[in-house]
Design a protein around this motif. Structure first.
Motif, mmCIF file in Angstrom:
data_model
loop_
_atom_site.group_PDB
_atom_site.id
_atom_site.type_symbol
_atom_site.label_atom_id
_atom_site.label_comp_id
_atom_site.label_asym_id
_atom_site.label_seq_id
_atom_site.Cartn_x
_atom_site.Cartn_y
_atom_site.Cartn_z
ATOM 1 N N UNK A 84 40.424 29.723 38.524
ATOM 2 C CA UNK A 84 40.150 30.938 39.268
ATOM 3 C C UNK A 84 41.229 31.968 38.999
ATOM 4 N N UNK A 85 40.828 33.196 39.036
ATOM 5 C CA UNK A 85 41.800 34.265 38.904
ATOM 6 C C UNK A 85 41.366 35.460 39.698
ATOM 7 N N UNK A 95 35.350 40.336 37.760
ATOM 8 C CA UNK A 95 34.905 39.834 39.061
ATOM 9 C C UNK A 95 34.653 40.996 40.018
ATOM 10 N N UNK A 96 35.606 41.907 40.046
ATOM 11 C CA UNK A 96 35.522 43.044 40.949
ATOM 12 C C UNK A 96 34.416 44.008 40.542
ATOM 13 N N UNK A 100 38.846 43.058 34.659
ATOM 14 C CA UNK A 100 38.582 42.948 36.097
ATOM 15 C C UNK A 100 37.100 42.727 36.380
#
Lengths: 344, 291
Positions: free
Chosen positions: B290-291, B93-94, B91
């Motif tokens: 993108x995800x 990106x977050x 995770x």
């Protein structure tokens, strides 16, 4: 995020909800739930002063906002960065309904939750086709849009000045102001209990399972008949109701409303509660809310250094334990449990 | 005539600043695949370092380049401390959003502690005012309008014509293949951050020359840069540049015809509409995975 270790072999095949592997039996969770919240209800007996109750009330509000965010962010995998806007909408909906429209405070409290839910449904529409980072950007844009509208309509909303003398809540003839915040403490706790109960029941239901399925394998979930449009709207709407109510309660408790609730600093704190606690747990966000709120108070003497120490700590925990405090607890519990099981 | 000149000038000027900010954000996104939420703080820090150097008695023309170089170092350090250790996590990106936000808060509060909340101003690039087409403008703003396209062109040349720039773009396109052909991916990640930070710092110096500086001066430009990259498409460098000027003109026209208060709301409305119709941005040909 979800445990994939040792599937628990439960006998009842007729169970309506899919049994996730490693899931805590609901009876066990119910016992823990009741014990935990009874403990919280007894806290005012231990901490006698009004200020301690104030801190706990704030922690409860943050816990509601953070745990509801965990529903969309953690379980839903929807990077909703407009969550604090839903909170802000709750704040302003309550303020305007009670102050200008003359609503009864309790009706306004409930209505604020409904308005936040409607706003969440509205913001879901543009993000239905989007993924990942784009959802962050649109929802972030939505939050800014709401803030800009509130600033520009200063004749009604008070603009950057905010609103003051907002009517508070009432309980029969009880004096809410001079009771050492006892009434507000228990109202906040009741809201947190209701919100947590709702969230846990939701994520354990079939709908909750389908949301997780969409997060983990979107194509497969869709091919099995899960509607991404409906479920995504459901996720956002479900996470908005208690967030809006928390905002309304915040306005009623603070007796004022300001656009600070849309600011980056509050969003950063609440987001770090969600991530620090560990996503997809609900309880993690609540625990982290208590830890961070009390920690921030504990460091009050450090003054200007406080936000810096908090920032360093957040970075530290995120680097060391990406799955947060609950991951930390689970890891240590797993180590203990593994050691206990092995000889048998 | 005067209305047109005002919109044209305002658009060019705002667009230049937005382009400087947005290019850095887009560069970091395309190479590393994360969003740097401390980008606005970079801008603030660049301006404060320049101010400090000028205050120490250095001439502006020496102080500004030093500040830009220092910012490159800051970008590198930030990347190494809060982004690199997280690469490869599911995770990311977050988590990077929160770590860069926290790092931004750390730097912002640090600046507040060191320099205090009092507003400051750094010397303009060129002092003085002039009148063009009936609109009074400062020479500083004209200098920015002229210098920015040159810097962006230089960046474009660097990314398209030099080995290092091509390596950077290679990492953006395929990280694994870049590893295989022997590129130092970690160093290139650092380089992307360093370039982004120095561009943001330069934007901060430009801004500090005509507006008072404060430790929170970077938050609004960061927001605008976010809009710009969404609008222009996040997967390229040229998309955000075009979008920056377009949004500059849009803002200038809006504030001229509808007033300053409604401009941000209109802007965000347009943004959300754009994303509903073209999620990949109006200038993007195709989106990155993108995800």
């Amino acid at each position: 995020m979800t445990d994939t270790t040792s599937p628990t072999t439960l006998g009842h095949a007729e169970a309506a909800t899919p049994i996730a592997p490693g899931r805590t039996p609901w009876k066990l969770e119910a016992i823990g739930f009741v014990l935990g919240f009874t403990l919280l209800a007894l806290l005012p007996l231990i901490f006698g002063d009004t200020y301690a109750r104030h801190i706990l009330i704030m922690a409860f509000i943050y816990a509601i906002v953070a745990s509801n965010w965990d529903l969309s962010l953690g379980y839903g995998g929807v990077f909703n960065f407009g969550h604090l806007a839903l909170f802000g909408i709750g704040v302003y909906a309550y303020s305007l309904l009670t102050k200008l429209a003359g609503f009864d405070p309790w009706t306004a409290l409930f209505a604020s939750g409904v308005i936040a839910t409607l706003a969440a449904i509205l913001v879901t529409i543009p993000i239905l086709r989007l993924k990942g980072i784009y959802i962050i950007l649109v929802t972030f844009g939505f939050a800014q849009l709401v803030m800009q509208v509130i600033i520009s309509q200063s004749a009604i909303t008070g603009g950057t000045q905010g609103l003051v003398r907002i009517p508070g809540l009432y309980l029969f003839d009880h004096n809410m102001v001079r009771d050492g915040k006892f009434a507000y403490f228990y109202i906040a706790l009741a809201l947190l209990v209701a919100s947590t109960l709702f969230l846990r029941v939701f994520v354990r239901s079939r709908a909750g399972a389908s949301i997780v399925a969409l997060r983990d394998n979107e194509e497969y979930a869709i091919s099995r008949g899960v509607s991404i449009v409906r479920q995504r709207m459901l996720t956002l709407a479900a996470s908005a109701f208690f967030t809006g109510i928390a905002g309304a309660f915040y306005a009623a408790y603070q007796r004022n409303a300001s656009i600070d609730v849309f600011g980056m600093s509050l969003a950063t704190i609440i987001l770090s509660m969600v991530l620090l606690g560990g996503t997809s747990t609900i309880y993690g966000a609540i625990i982290a809310s208590f830890v961070l709120t009390i920690f921030a108070e504990w460091m009050a003497d450090f003054g200007a250094w406080r936000p810096m120490i908090t920032a360093v700590l957040i970075i530290g925990v995120m680097l060391a334990y990406p799955s947060g405090l609950v991951g930390m607890i689970k890891a240590s519990w797993g180590a203990v449990a593994g050691r206990l099981k092995r000889p048998a | 005539m005067s209305a047109l000149a005002e919109i044209l000038f305002g658009g060019l000027f705002q667009g230049s600043l937005y382009a400087m900010m947005a290019v850095g954000l887009a560069l970091v996104w395309t190479t590393i695949g994360v969003f740097n939420f401390s980008h606005g703080v970079f801008m603030m820090l660049g301006a404060y370092i320049a101010w400090q150097l000028v205050e120490l008695g250095l001439p502006a023309m020496i102080a500004f380049p030093i500040a830009v170089v220092v910012m490159a170092g800051v970008g590198w350090i930030l990347q190494a401390s809060v982004v690199r250790p997280l690469i490869g996590r599911p995770n990311i990106v977050l988590v990077v959003v929160i770590t860069t936000l926290a790092a931004g808060s750390l730097i912002e509060n640090g600046a507040l502690t060191i320099w205090g909340p009092r507003s400051k101003q750094i010397p303009a690039l060129i002092a003085g005012n002039t009148t063009i087409g009936g609109v009074g403008v400062s020479l500083h703003q004209i200098a920015i309008i002229v210098i920015t396209p040159l810097i962006l062109a230089a960046l474009w040349m660097f990314l398209n014509r030099t080995r290092l720039g091509l390596a950077l773009r290679a990492v953006a396109q395929n990280e694994d293949a870049s590893h295989l052909v022997g590129l130092n991916v970690t160093a290139l990640y650092g380089l992307a951050f360093a370039i982004a930070a120095s561009l943001a710092g330069l934007a901060g110096i430009f801004m500090g020359g005509y507006r008072f500086m404060s430790p929170v001066m970077g938050s609004d430009p960061l927001l605008k840069a976010l809009i710009v990259v969404v609008f222009g498409g996040i997967s390229s460098i040229s998309g955000p540049i075009f979008a920056a000027y377009l949004i500059g003109f849009f803002e200038a026209a809006c504030s001229y015809y509808f007033g300053l208060y409604w401009t941000p709301a209109l802007l965000f409305g347009v943004l959300i509409l754009t994303l509903m119709v073209r999620p990949e941005g109006i200038f993007a040909s195709r989106s990155r995975g993108l995800a």
